[in-house]
Design an enzyme around this catalytic site. Structure first.
Site, mmCIF file in Angstrom:
data_model
loop_
_atom_site.group_PDB
_atom_site.id
_atom_site.type_symbol
_atom_site.label_atom_id
_atom_site.label_comp_id
_atom_site.label_asym_id
_atom_site.label_seq_id
_atom_site.Cartn_x
_atom_site.Cartn_y
_atom_site.Cartn_z
ATOM 1 N N ARG A 178 0.856 -1.188 0.000
ATOM 2 C CA ARG A 178 0.000 0.000 0.000
ATOM 3 C C ARG A 178 0.893 1.239 0.000
ATOM 4 N NH1 ARG A 178 -3.499 -2.448 -1.920
ATOM 5 N NH2 ARG A 178 -5.575 -2.879 -1.099
ATOM 6 N N HIS A 229 -1.395 0.021 -10.009
ATOM 7 C CA HIS A 229 -2.095 -0.911 -9.102
ATOM 8 C C HIS A 229 -2.563 -2.159 -9.864
ATOM 9 C CE1 HIS A 229 -4.520 -1.165 -5.101
ATOM 10 N NE2 HIS A 229 -4.256 -2.373 -5.568
HETATM 11 P P1 NAP Z 1 -2.108 -10.857 5.217
HETATM 12 O O1 NAP Z 1 -2.172 -12.311 4.883
HETATM 13 O O2 NAP Z 1 -3.116 -10.280 6.149
HETATM 14 O O3 NAP Z 1 -0.627 -10.596 5.785
HETATM 15 C C1 NAP Z 1 -0.243 -9.391 6.348
HETATM 16 C C2 NAP Z 1 1.185 -9.538 6.864
HETATM 17 O O4 NAP Z 1 1.618 -8.264 7.351
HETATM 18 C C3 NAP Z 1 1.305 -10.529 8.018
HETATM 19 O O5 NAP Z 1 2.511 -11.252 7.889
HETATM 20 C C4 NAP Z 1 1.374 -9.621 9.237
HETATM 21 O O6 NAP Z 1 2.077 -10.174 10.332
HETATM 22 C C5 NAP Z 1 2.128 -8.435 8.674
HETATM 23 N N1 NAP Z 1 1.891 -7.217 9.437
HETATM 24 C C6 NAP Z 1 0.733 -6.558 9.628
HETATM 25 N N2 NAP Z 1 0.931 -5.483 10.402
HETATM 26 C C7 NAP Z 1 2.235 -5.456 10.716
HETATM 27 C C8 NAP Z 1 3.055 -4.590 11.484
HETATM 28 N N3 NAP Z 1 2.556 -3.528 12.117
HETATM 29 N N4 NAP Z 1 4.374 -4.869 11.594
HETATM 30 C C9 NAP Z 1 4.887 -5.967 10.997
HETATM 31 N N5 NAP Z 1 4.169 -6.820 10.237
HETATM 32 C C10 NAP Z 1 2.854 -6.568 10.105
HETATM 33 O O7 NAP Z 1 -2.176 -9.986 3.882
HETATM 34 P P2 NAP Z 1 -1.876 -10.439 2.362
HETATM 35 O O8 NAP Z 1 -2.996 -11.230 1.813
HETATM 36 O O9 NAP Z 1 -0.519 -11.023 2.303
HETATM 37 O O10 NAP Z 1 -1.901 -9.013 1.629
HETATM 38 C C11 NAP Z 1 -0.968 -8.000 1.978
HETATM 39 C C12 NAP Z 1 -1.348 -6.688 1.329
HETATM 40 O O11 NAP Z 1 -1.061 -6.718 -0.070
HETATM 41 C C13 NAP Z 1 -2.828 -6.330 1.364
HETATM 42 O O12 NAP Z 1 -3.210 -5.843 2.621
HETATM 43 C C14 NAP Z 1 -2.904 -5.269 0.292
HETATM 44 O O13 NAP Z 1 -2.612 -4.007 0.859
HETATM 45 C C15 NAP Z 1 -1.785 -5.661 -0.689
HETATM 46 N N6 NAP Z 1 -2.301 -6.100 -1.993
HETATM 47 C C16 NAP Z 1 -1.935 -5.410 -3.118
HETATM 48 C C17 NAP Z 1 -2.362 -5.815 -4.362
HETATM 49 C C18 NAP Z 1 -1.931 -5.100 -5.615
HETATM 50 O O14 NAP Z 1 -2.384 -5.419 -6.712
HETATM 51 N N7 NAP Z 1 -1.047 -4.134 -5.518
HETATM 52 C C19 NAP Z 1 -3.193 -6.942 -4.485
HETATM 53 C C20 NAP Z 1 -3.557 -7.624 -3.329
HETATM 54 C C21 NAP Z 1 -3.113 -7.197 -2.067
HETATM 55 P P3 NAP Z 1 1.570 -11.529 11.063
HETATM 56 O O15 NAP Z 1 1.856 -12.648 10.082
HETATM 57 O O16 NAP Z 1 2.397 -11.643 12.268
HETATM 58 O O17 NAP Z 1 0.113 -11.339 11.325
#
Ligand code: NAP
Length: 310
Positions: free
Chosen positions: A225, A273
């Site tokens: 993000r 994006h």
């Molecule tokens: P997820 O499964 O919820 O994983 C989030 C990760 O971030 C987890 O490992 C979490 O730690 C870590 N995290 C959260 N807050 C943190 C903090 N304060 N300090 C350190 N680590 C932290 O999410 P995901 O499915 O992988 O997706 C990640 C992000 O990708 C989405 O939220 C979205 O913003 C982005 N995205 C972008 C696109 C694009 O096309 N550009 C598409 C899809 C998603 P824990 O494992 O310990 O909980």
């Protein structure tokens, strides 16, 4: 109250109108018992399928909905909606995860091999030998569904992987640092990939001080993000030559305004994006499974923790 129609369920599709054509056939095929509609009496809906850009902002009339299923992995826009009282599930889709891993791997290879070095200008630049992947440190911020899929693909190539997550939970093949050890994770990042969600704790994380912890010449790839990076700090670090390049897919304002300095900065690649799309063909069965769980009172998968914001 849950409406009693046997296994039938009435589901509201609350997303951009253009998304309907792509999603409705796949969702109906995956879940034939679903009566999917784009509108109607709010109290008649058992669940809501949600993505940003739709018309529904006030969720309070949908008190009978047992689930709000996001079509997006990033849920910052809906989790902060004060009218949301229903359980919220985020998207976990194998197609999305593979797409993100491919995006990150492609741009990481551009950085790793120094593909930008070879301008077609008659100069024979054979003085730099790129290190092999095991000598290249790549750090992934966020080791969730997308971070782990990206780590698996980069690990298969052989990169030296570090990762950063809130919990510090172990991930095979990755040296994991928890929330108290960001500096160590950044210090290993010749290539830094941000896959953190947008929450109160991740906003502005990559500021002047944290960017200064990256090795000189590091690349940043940000498909997480835009709020994670302080724009001015990134531009200043690129201008000083502290950072090598930034590949940015997400921004504080989207579409990225035409006069934003990222567009014209030689050290920045802007992508609109497009890093990873939720794919109806792989995601519809995931949605169907969660709807059935919600209807039958079984535990819902991929629930969002409201307090954490992801
Ligand atoms: P997820 O499964 O919820 O994983 C989030 C990760 O971030 C987890 O490992 C979490 O730690 C870590 N995290 C959260 N807050 C943190 C903090 N304060 N300090 C350190 N680590 C932290 O999410 P995901 O499915 O992988 O997706 C990640 C992000 O990708 C989405 O939220 C979205 O913003 C982005 N995205 C972008 C696109 C694009 O096309 N550009 C598409 C899809 C998603 P824990 O494992 O310990 O909980």
């Amino acid at each position: 109250m849950f409406t009693d129609r046997g296994s039938q369920m009435r589901v509201l599709f609350a997303a951009r109108p253009e998304a309907w054509q792509a999603w409705a056939p796949a969702l109906r095929e995956a879940c034939p018992e679903m009566d999917l509609d784009r509108g109607g009496e709010p109290a008649s809906f058992d669940a809501i399928i949600y993505a940003p850009g739709g018309e529904i902002e006030d969720l309070s009339p949908y008190g009978n909905a047992r689930l709000v299923q996001s079509l997006w992995a990033g849920v910052e826009r809906i989790v902060t909606n004060p009218t949301l009282t229903q359980p919220l599930a985020r998207m976990v889709d194998p197609g999305l995860a593979r797409g993100m891993a491919e995006f990150c791997t492609g741009w990481a290879m551009r950085a790793h091999l120094g593909m930008d070095r070879y301008a077609q200008d008659g100069t024979w630049r054979n003085d730099v030998v790129a290190p092999l992947a095991p000598q290249r440190g790549v750090t992934i911020l966020g080791l969730g569904e997308l971070g782990r899929a990206t780590a698996a693909m980069l690990g298969a190539i052989g990169f030296r992987l570090a990762g950063f997550s809130a919990s510090g939970r172990p991930v095979e093949g990755v040296e994991v640092f928890d929330a108290d050890h960001l500096a160590a994770a950044l210090g290993r990042a010749e290539i830094l990939i941000n896959l953190l969600p947008d929450t109160a704790r991740t906003r502005d994380l990559l500021d002047d001080d944290h960017l200064a912890m990256l090795p000189r010449g590091a690349w940043i790839i940000n498909p997480g993000r835009g709020t994670a990076i302080v724009d001015a700090a990134l531009i200043a670090a690129l201008d000083r030559g502290d950072l090598g390049h930034a590949v940015l897919d997400v921004f504080r304002t989207e579409p990225l305004p035409g006069d934003h300095p990222f567009w014209s900065h030689p050290g920045v690649t802007v992508t609109p994006h497009i890093a990873a799309e939720t794919r109806p063909e792989t995601a519809a069965p995931v949605v169907a499974e969660n709807l059935r769980r919600a209807m039958s009172g079984r535990p819902i998968l991929n629930l969002v923790d409201r307090d954490r914001g992801y």
